[in-house]
Design a protein around this motif. Structure first.
Motif, PDB file in Angstrom:
ATOM      1  N   LEU A  30      41.318  32.521  34.737  1.00  0.00           N
ATOM      2  CA  LEU A  30      42.618  31.892  34.980  1.00  0.00           C
ATOM      3  C   LEU A  30      43.764  32.893  34.921  1.00  0.00           C
ATOM      4  CD1 LEU A  30      42.176  28.607  32.914  1.00  0.00           C
ATOM      5  CD2 LEU A  30      41.984  28.904  35.390  1.00  0.00           C
ATOM      6  N   ARG A  31      43.450  34.152  34.644  1.00  0.00           N
ATOM      7  CA  ARG A  31      44.484  35.181  34.579  1.00  0.00           C
ATOM      8  C   ARG A  31      44.007  36.405  35.356  1.00  0.00           C
ATOM      9  NH1 ARG A  31      48.488  33.860  31.486  1.00  0.00           N
ATOM     10  NH2 ARG A  31      49.323  35.966  31.564  1.00  0.00           N
ATOM     11  N   TRP A  32      44.860  36.862  36.286  1.00  0.00           N
ATOM     12  CA  TRP A  32      44.478  37.922  37.210  1.00  0.00           C
ATOM     13  C   TRP A  32      45.564  38.983  37.288  1.00  0.00           C
ATOM     14  CZ3 TRP A  32      39.676  37.412  39.525  1.00  0.00           C
ATOM     15  CH2 TRP A  32      39.081  36.152  39.417  1.00  0.00           C
ATOM     16  N   ARG A  33      45.131  40.230  37.471  1.00  0.00           N
ATOM     17  CA  ARG A  33      46.042  41.360  37.675  1.00  0.00           C
ATOM     18  C   ARG A  33      45.839  41.903  39.082  1.00  0.00           C
ATOM     19  NH1 ARG A  33      43.994  45.028  32.899  1.00  0.00           N
ATOM     20  NH2 ARG A  33      42.077  43.933  33.460  1.00  0.00           N
ATOM     21  N   VAL A  34      46.889  41.927  39.866  1.00  0.00           N
ATOM     22  CA  VAL A  34      46.789  42.417  41.246  1.00  0.00           C
ATOM     23  C   VAL A  34      46.610  43.930  41.234  1.00  0.00           C
ATOM     24  CG1 VAL A  34      47.976  42.610  43.467  1.00  0.00           C
ATOM     25  CG2 VAL A  34      48.188  40.508  42.107  1.00  0.00           C
ATOM     26  N   LEU A  35      45.664  44.414  41.994  1.00  0.00           N
ATOM     27  CA  LEU A  35      45.431  45.852  42.087  1.00  0.00           C
ATOM     28  C   LEU A  35      46.527  46.478  42.947  1.00  0.00           C
ATOM     29  CD1 LEU A  35      41.548  45.935  42.523  1.00  0.00           C
ATOM     30  CD2 LEU A  35      42.914  45.846  40.430  1.00  0.00           C
ATOM     31  N   ARG A  36      47.219  47.445  42.393  1.00  0.00           N
ATOM     32  CA  ARG A  36      48.382  48.028  43.074  1.00  0.00           C
ATOM     33  C   ARG A  36      48.032  48.580  44.442  1.00  0.00           C
ATOM     34  NH1 ARG A  36      48.347  50.575  38.200  1.00  0.00           N
ATOM     35  NH2 ARG A  36      47.833  52.543  39.239  1.00  0.00           N
ATOM     36  N   GLU A  37      46.942  49.328  44.518  1.00  0.00           N
ATOM     37  CA  GLU A  37      46.622  50.036  45.750  1.00  0.00           C
ATOM     38  C   GLU A  37      45.820  49.197  46.728  1.00  0.00           C
ATOM     39  OE1 GLU A  37      44.970  52.908  43.378  1.00  0.00           O
ATOM     40  OE2 GLU A  37      46.894  53.823  42.939  1.00  0.00           O
ATOM     41  N   SER A  38      45.697  47.880  46.459  1.00  0.00           N
ATOM     42  CA  SER A  38      44.923  47.041  47.372  1.00  0.00           C
ATOM     43  C   SER A  38      45.748  46.600  48.571  1.00  0.00           C
ATOM     44  CB  SER A  38      44.389  45.806  46.641  1.00  0.00           C
ATOM     45  OG  SER A  38      45.440  44.919  46.278  1.00  0.00           O
ATOM     46  N   ALA A  39      47.059  46.760  48.528  1.00  0.00           N
ATOM     47  CA  ALA A  39      47.904  46.339  49.644  1.00  0.00           C
ATOM     48  C   ALA A  39      47.543  47.138  50.893  1.00  0.00           C
ATOM     49  CB  ALA A  39      49.373  46.536  49.301  1.00  0.00           C
ATOM     50  N   GLY A  40      47.166  46.414  51.939  1.00  0.00           N
ATOM     51  CA  GLY A  40      46.904  47.085  53.208  1.00  0.00           C
ATOM     52  C   GLY A  40      45.537  47.722  53.325  1.00  0.00           C
ATOM     53  N   VAL A  41      44.649  47.532  52.332  1.00  0.00           N
ATOM     54  CA  VAL A  41      43.302  48.091  52.457  1.00  0.00           C
ATOM     55  C   VAL A  41      42.563  47.425  53.612  1.00  0.00           C
ATOM     56  CG1 VAL A  41      41.070  48.343  51.304  1.00  0.00           C
ATOM     57  CG2 VAL A  41      43.176  48.754  50.036  1.00  0.00           C
TER      58      VAL A  41
END
Length: 248
Positions: A30-41
């Protein structure tokens, strides 16, 4: 694959046309951390769903006009693709895949109907067959648990759960939530199940410990990635978790 340690979520960013990734807070689904470098992969992709095969390879399935688009990774760092898996219809939405013996069963929606195919290599597929769901809405999710196949779909924006019995689905519960059933999965430990519903503005989680009864309870969406849509979840090992955590 060694013992699962955490969870990886793929989701569509609101209005971005790209797929992003988030890592669970330990075993907390129920708690997630977005991976910074995942944008645009994975650019220009939508409706992501993650599936891992017996050899450990992870695939991300996304929607495509001419079939299912397939991205592949062996290390969760570099992705290859996409390549197109033709499925016999156009305008595919919400593709999902589930292990089925030595093949995968792939389901998706096209033209307002839900279909299923089988694929052994994600390069070719059997002829599409309509799923026996009366009103599939825009999205269908399946879950195999406790010796049964459970189906989740939306009817006029209302979530519906059904159980596969013989050649058809028998409705189990209706109206326990709103949105489209983006993904349903077992939490680590296997005692809790989670349903993430796409509300159009974000993912709304529901939780149950008694899957067969349809007794889902809403959970707070505060821990979900802001503006996330659609989605897919796979379990990751401790080594994979720690490597991904460096990008959180």
């Amino acid at each position: 694959m060694t013992e699962s340690f955490g969870l990886l979520l793929a989701f569509s960013g609101a209005g971005t046309g790209d797929v992003r990734f988030a890592l669970s807070e330990g075993a907390d689904a129920l708690r997630w951390r977005v991976l910074r470098e995942s944008a645009g992969v994975l650019r220009g992709a939508s409706d992501p769903f993650l599936v891992r095969d017996a050899g450990g390879t992870i695939r991300c399935l996304t929607a495509g006009d001419d079939g299912v688009r397939v991205w592949t990774t062996d290390d969760l760092e570099a992705w290859s693709g996409p390549r197109t898996l033709p499925v016999g219809v156009t305008g595919v939405r919400a593709p999902k895949a589930y292990p089925d013996g030595d093949r995968h069963r792939l389901i998706f929606t096209a033209g307002g109907r839900a279909y299923g195919v089988h694929t052994a290599d994600f390069g070719t597929a059997t002829a599409p067959a309509p799923l026996p769901v009366d009103r599939p809405g825009a999205d269908v999710a399946l879950l195999h648990a406790n010796g049964a196949e459970h189906c989740f779909h939306s009817d006029g924006g209302t979530l519906v759960q059904a159980r596969h019995d013989g050649g058809s689905f028998t409705e189990v519960a209706r109206g326990f939530g709103e949105g489209e059933a983006a993904v349903v999965f077992a939490g680590l430990g296997g005692r809790t199940w989670y349903l993430l519903a796409d509300t159009g503005t974000g993912l709304r989680p529901y939780v149950t410990r008694v899957l067969g009864t349809g007794a889902w309870q809403p959970a707070s969406p505060d821990g979900m990635p802001a503006g996330a849509r659609r989605g897919g979840v796979v379990a990751v090992t401790e080594d994979e978790f720690k490597r991904l955590e460096a990008h959180a």
